[in-house]
Design a protein around this motif. Structure first.
Motif, short mmCIF file in Angstrom:
data_model
loop_
_atom_site.label_atom_id
_atom_site.label_comp_id
_atom_site.label_asym_id
_atom_site.label_seq_id
_atom_site.Cartn_x
_atom_site.Cartn_y
_atom_site.Cartn_z
N PRO A 149 0.98 -1.56 0.26
CA PRO A 149 -0.22 0.12 0.13
C PRO A 149 0.23 0.73 0.50
O PRO A 149 1.79 1.32 0.34
CB PRO A 149 -0.76 0.08 0.80
CG PRO A 149 -1.14 -1.99 1.76
CD PRO A 149 0.10 -2.05 1.22
N ARG A 150 0.86 2.32 -0.83
CA ARG A 150 1.46 3.28 -0.58
C ARG A 150 0.45 4.91 0.01
O ARG A 150 -0.52 4.37 0.30
CB ARG A 150 1.32 4.07 -2.74
CG ARG A 150 1.77 3.18 -3.29
CD ARG A 150 1.89 3.56 -5.23
NE ARG A 150 2.63 3.54 -6.05
CZ ARG A 150 1.63 2.41 -6.97
NH1 ARG A 150 0.01 2.62 -6.55
NH2 ARG A 150 2.54 1.90 -8.02
N GLY A 151 1.46 5.61 -0.18
CA GLY A 151 0.95 6.86 1.15
C GLY A 151 2.11 7.69 1.69
O GLY A 151 2.78 7.16 1.68
N LEU A 152 1.59 9.14 1.65
CA LEU A 152 2.97 9.23 2.79
C LEU A 152 3.34 9.80 3.47
O LEU A 152 4.08 8.73 3.86
CB LEU A 152 2.74 10.80 2.54
CG LEU A 152 4.02 11.88 3.28
CD1 LEU A 152 4.61 12.20 2.33
CD2 LEU A 152 2.75 13.78 3.09
N GLY A 153 1.90 8.87 4.07
CA GLY A 153 2.40 8.28 6.00
C GLY A 153 2.85 6.95 6.06
O GLY A 153 4.04 7.03 6.77
N ARG A 154 2.96 6.50 5.22
CA ARG A 154 3.61 4.85 5.10
C ARG A 154 5.04 5.48 4.43
O ARG A 154 6.02 4.88 5.86
CB ARG A 154 3.22 3.91 4.70
CG ARG A 154 1.50 3.33 4.82
CD ARG A 154 0.91 2.61 3.97
NE ARG A 154 -0.22 1.83 4.37
CZ ARG A 154 -1.13 2.21 4.22
NH1 ARG A 154 -1.23 3.52 2.71
NH2 ARG A 154 -2.64 1.42 4.28
N SER A 155 4.99 6.11 4.14
CA SER A 155 6.35 6.35 3.28
C SER A 155 7.11 6.41 5.00
O SER A 155 8.43 6.46 4.65
CB SER A 155 6.79 6.72 2.37
OG SER A 155 6.32 6.21 1.46
N LEU A 156 7.05 8.13 5.00
CA LEU A 156 7.92 8.36 5.70
C LEU A 156 7.97 7.46 7.58
O LEU A 156 8.71 7.68 8.01
CB LEU A 156 7.24 10.02 6.51
CG LEU A 156 6.86 11.12 6.03
CD1 LEU A 156 6.05 12.63 6.33
CD2 LEU A 156 8.27 12.07 5.92
N ARG A 157 6.43 6.99 7.74
CA ARG A 157 6.92 6.28 9.02
C ARG A 157 7.58 5.01 8.75
O ARG A 157 8.95 5.03 9.66
CB ARG A 157 5.75 5.31 9.40
CG ARG A 157 5.89 4.20 10.72
CD ARG A 157 3.68 4.29 10.96
NE ARG A 157 3.68 3.18 9.83
CZ ARG A 157 2.68 3.64 9.84
NH1 ARG A 157 1.94 4.81 9.63
NH2 ARG A 157 2.07 2.74 7.78
N ASP A 158 8.32 4.42 7.34
CA ASP A 158 9.87 3.63 6.73
C ASP A 158 10.25 4.08 7.50
O ASP A 158 11.84 3.86 8.05
CB ASP A 158 8.98 3.04 5.80
CG ASP A 158 7.86 1.86 5.86
OD1 ASP A 158 7.39 1.49 6.54
OD2 ASP A 158 7.72 1.32 4.37
N GLY A 159 10.72 5.79 6.75
CA GLY A 159 12.24 6.50 6.72
C GLY A 159 12.30 6.56 7.64
O GLY A 159 13.62 6.65 8.08
#
Length: 232
Positions: free
Chosen positions: A65-75
């Motif tokens: 699943p895509r999304g800014l929140g997911r990307s920021l959380r992983d980073g």
């Protein structure tokens, strides 16, 4: 002082190269690109930059699943376990000017979270229509009223964390998926007792590509402050 700058990307091929080079012009800075499986080849460009700047550019290729929140959380989760003193987050569309990185890093000497603020000196935005300025100003007043936060720009995504402060924020408990993620992070930092400081920036609307803001994103941003209060 060492710093890592997290850049979430989705279809930002036209913007990524100049942004990364501008960041790396600052000694001691590294870049972590978190690509959300961009169909335009942003991930491949990020890999090429990582090869060119070995040891200073890292790429995290996300799937699912895509999304800014997911990307920021992983980073942010990966950066919290790194050896960096400071962890930055910024948009990939050149709306956050890298010239402010040294100023924000200096401000972190007496703060644990530094926010690049559009609203410390009036309204410091370029190329926004009046409607968007009104919506952004209203959103910040609304968030402050609901949560009690005393921050002029609660929705800014240009931030600098001291790594030890970032580790106090329960990233695994974050529930938002879009732009509301930055509001949730700020609220969690406040609850964790982080010292927050704002520095003025000028925000420039993206020059290439298309905005990721949608009606669903705006709705989530409206609901999120109440979800935070009910959960905590």
């Amino acid at each position: 002082m060492t710093a890592v700058v997290i850049i979430p990307t989705y279809n930002e091929r036209d913007n990524l190269d100049p942004l990364v080079r501008a960041i790396l012009a600052n000694p001691g800075f590294r870049v972590m690109v978190v690509d959300d499986h961009s169909p335009d080849g942003t991930g491949a460009l990020a890999d090429a930059l990582a090869a060119e700047f070995a040891g200073r550019v890292e790429v995290l290729h996300r799937t699912g699943p895509r999304g800014l929140g997911r990307s920021l959380r992983d980073g942010l989760t990966r950066a919290a376990e790194s050896d960096a003193d400071l962890v930055f987050q910024m948009d990939a569309d050149l709306s956050h000017d890298p010239q402010y990185l040294p100023t924000m890093a200096a401000a972190a000497a007496d703060a644990e979270l530094v926010i690049g603020s559009r609203y410390l000196q009036g309204v410091s935005v370029v190329n926004w229509p009046l409607r968007r300025i009104f919506l952004s100003a209203f959103a910040n007043r609304y968030i402050r009223a609901v949560t009690g936060l005393r921050v002029a720009d609660c929705t800014s995504g240009y931030r600098c964390w001291r790594r030890e402060a970032l580790r106090r924020v329960p990233l695994e408990r974050l529930v938002s998926e879009g732009y509301a993620f930055v509001v949730e992070m700020l609220y969690r930092a406040h609850r964790a007792g982080c010292r927050v400081r704002e520095v003025p920036i000028i925000f420039i609307e993206r020059r290439q590509g298309h905005s990721k803001v949608s009606s669903r994103v705006l709705l989530e941003s409206i609901v999120m402050p109440w979800r935070l209060l009910l959960r905590l």
